[in-house]
Write an enzyme that holds these catalytic residues in place. Structure first.
Site, PDB file in Angstrom:
ATOM      1  N   LYS A 127     -59.445  -2.988  25.684  1.00  0.00           N
ATOM      2  CA  LYS A 127     -59.240  -1.550  25.950  1.00  0.00           C
ATOM      3  C   LYS A 127     -60.620  -0.910  25.897  1.00  0.00           C
ATOM      4  CE  LYS A 127     -54.572  -0.794  25.386  1.00  0.00           C
ATOM      5  NZ  LYS A 127     -54.102  -0.457  24.052  1.00  0.00           N
ATOM      6  N   HIS A 130     -64.123   3.906  23.873  1.00  0.00           N
ATOM      7  CA  HIS A 130     -64.371   5.224  24.456  1.00  0.00           C
ATOM      8  C   HIS A 130     -64.930   6.219  23.439  1.00  0.00           C
ATOM      9  CE1 HIS A 130     -60.686   6.690  22.577  1.00  0.00           C
ATOM     10  NE2 HIS A 130     -60.061   5.631  23.053  1.00  0.00           N
ATOM     11  N   HIS A 133     -63.790   6.572  19.903  1.00  0.00           N
ATOM     12  CA  HIS A 133     -64.156   5.577  18.887  1.00  0.00           C
ATOM     13  C   HIS A 133     -65.442   5.914  18.156  1.00  0.00           C
ATOM     14  CE1 HIS A 133     -61.508   2.904  21.406  1.00  0.00           C
ATOM     15  NE2 HIS A 133     -61.012   2.760  20.195  1.00  0.00           N
TER      16      HIS A 133
END
Ligand code: ARG
Length: 570
Positions: A127, A130, A133
């Protein structure tokens, strides 16, 4: 460094009877209002012992200790002895201490070598890594550094989200529409596109869901083909994550993520059974937490597959057995508050007295000025892109300003990435905040670039002073030259740094330290503005340079605990 409280207790003790030294030290306090002195001694307790009125006792003590060179002034005000530390003694002590300790200044041993786990970052494999985070990653990194500085033995764990039913979906999608080259070239963007496509296609072909479930079951059983694909996705994703960690200067001691606990869960389920905590509900196994005002925790699904929470329980038990931690700290978004309350409660119900040592450190949301992000629909801002943009924009600013540096790229990296980190750690962590490019890179605001610029200014003063004077600054100094208002103010802030670091650690709140670093930088700039530093008088110059050097050291040590670098030229 002189422990003023302790020294004062000793001085007072010589003149009072009926209280032990420790009791006296306990009574000595720091008044809220600095007009009441740097330290005060209230005489109420003594009044009981001596059977005299408190103001009378205060007056007697004040008279007896006022000749001591440690004090500039001692006053009796009502029941209090108010003591003003001699500025000369104080600044000399601070400067000597900082220059002697150098990079070690700010460190303490309150942790006494006890082991603390800091779990942070923990993104999900395949994933995007981004902008969301950034919070756990940067806050967690700072907390781990702060705990190390407090003398704890810190273990940094990245609890990767590398397990769960979504990997069934991912493998399923890869088999239908995947392409090996694409995954290798751009792992996360490619895997994400498969995942997104799965969610689109499953609307029309619900049987895909069953297929994905079956694949995950095979993965849980350890079947070769599925495990290999999973391992490959994991490796490729980690390569991408590591690029970002490298840019941020972040390291981990362990990447034991969710998959690490896959074989440790049956034992947890057994323990729960033994304690009679498991209940069946529609074919699934749950722990009823209603008596504690919490929703039930789903431990095992009806198809037998395990869950996120089960892995967290297994992880905590493993960590206690493996590391025997004093504290197990989780830097995880406040959206997971309930999840943490649930599993920590379950640890308690299992009878583990260390349940209380699992600490969830939550934080609010970050959003971008132009809207939020959603993984499902592929509209997402990658952290790596944000960091690169920060570096690029900083490079432009540096060129425009004609900043004094011999390595534009290196400085742009230190400042650009530092700016993003600093903004992240400026906010009280629990608050939501909006990421703003204008604010991040403002060289005049309370920002990373401002502090780094101040640091570089101090470095430049010392360079210009030449080596001789810098050496003089490390010898005996004449402190009377650095007792002016702004110099004294600066020395007080530098003195407070070790305590501020401990406060930030105890509150799991790096913004406390960030604030203090801004205060030190502003105070330094006031000193620089108020005083002429490179004066002709050698003694005066040496004393002032010593303070410059102490401030520079304190700022650098503070920044390093935020995970930031300090450029010598800027
Ligand atoms: N991987 C999770 C996520 O991205 C965060 C993991 C938090 N840590 C934990 N021990 N549950 O949402």
């Amino acid at each position: 460094m002189v422990n003023f409280k302790e020294e004062i207790a000793k001085i007072i003790s010589e003149h009072v009877e009926g209280l032990t030294l420790a009791e006296v030290e306990n009574i000595v306090e720091v008044p809220q209002d600095t007009k009441m002195g740097d330290y005060a001694f209230p005489c109420f307790r003594l009044a009981k012992v001596l059977r005299k009125a408190p103001p009378m006792i205060a007056a007697e003590i004040a008279e007896k200790i006022s000749g001591n060179p440690m004090f500039e002034k001692v006053e009796q005000v009502n029941a209090y002895v108010n003591m003003f530390i001699s500025k000369k003694e104080f600044v000399k002590d601070v400067v000597d201490e900082v220059l002697a300790k150098g990079e070690e200044y700010g460190k303490t041993d309150v942790g006494g070598g006890k082991t603390v786990i800091v779990e942070f970052s923990s993104p999900n494999i395949a994933k995007p890594f981004h902008i969301g985070h950034i919070r756990s990653t940067v806050i967690g990194n700072s907390i781990n550094k702060i705990y190390s500085a407090m003398g704890y033995n810190v273990v940094r764990i990245n609890h990767l989200g590398d397990y769960g039913t979504q990997f069934g979906k991912m493998i399923c999608a890869y088999r239908h529409w995947g392409n090996k080259e694409d995954v290798i070239n751009e792992p996360i963007k490619t895997l994400l596109s498969y995942y997104t496509r799965f969610h689109v296609e499953v609307e029309e072909h619900p049987e895909l869901d069953d297929e994905a479930r079956e694949i995950f079951a095979k993965l849980e059983r350890g079947e070769k083909e599925e495990v290999e694909l999973w391992q490959w996705f994991r490796d490729e994703s980690l390569k991408e994550f590591n690029r970002v960690y490298k840019m941020l200067g972040i390291e981990f001691d362990s990447y034991a993520g969710e998959s690490f606990y896959s074989d440790k869960m049956p034992r947890i389920v057994e323990m729960l059974e033994e304690k009679g905590l498991l209940e069946e509900s529609n074919g699934a196994q749950i722990v009823d937490l209603e008596p504690y005002g919490l929703t039930p925790a789903l431990i095992k699904k009806s198809d037998g597959s395990s869950l996120y929470i089960t892995r967290d329980i297994a992880a905590a038990v493993y960590r206690k057995e493996h590391y025997d931690f004093y504290k197990n700290i989780y830097v995880v978004a406040s959206q997971q508050n309930l999840h943490f309350q649930q599993w920590i409660k379950i640890i308690e119900l299992l009878g583990f007295d260390w349940a209380k040592d699992n600490i969830h450190v939550p934080f609010g949301l970050v959003s971008l000025e132009d809207g939020t992000m959603s993984t499902r629909h592929g509209r997402v801002v990658f952290l790596e892109d944000v960091l690169n943009r920060a570096v690029d924009q900083t490079r432009e600013i540096i060129k425009e300003k004609g900043v004094n540096t011999d390595n534009v790229d290196e400085t742009a990296k230190q400042v650009g990435i530092g700016a993003v980190i600093f903004q992240e750690l400026s906010n009280n962590r629990i608050k939501d905040y909006v990421f703003s490019w204008d604010k991040v890179l403002d060289f005049n605001g309370e920002t990373g670039p401002y502090v780094q610029y101040t640091y570089a200014r101090a470095a430049s003063i010392l360079r210009n002073a030449g080596e001789d004077v810098c050496k003089a600054a490390e010898g005996e100094i004449s402190p009377e030259y650095i007792t002016g208002e702004s110099a004294y103010e600066l020395a007080k802030l530098i003195y407070a740094l070790p305590q501020v670091i401990c406060d930030a650690g105890e509150r799991y709140e790096p913004s406390v330290l960030t604030r203090h670093i801004v205060d030190m930088a502003q105070s330094f700039n006031r000193f620089y503005h108020d005083e002429h530093i490179l004066v002709d008088d050698e003694e005066e110059k040496a004393a002032k340079l010593a303070l410059v050097k102490a401030a520079k050291t304190a700022i650098k040590n503070g920044l390093s605990l935020l995970g930031m670098e300090a450029p010598e030229r800027m």
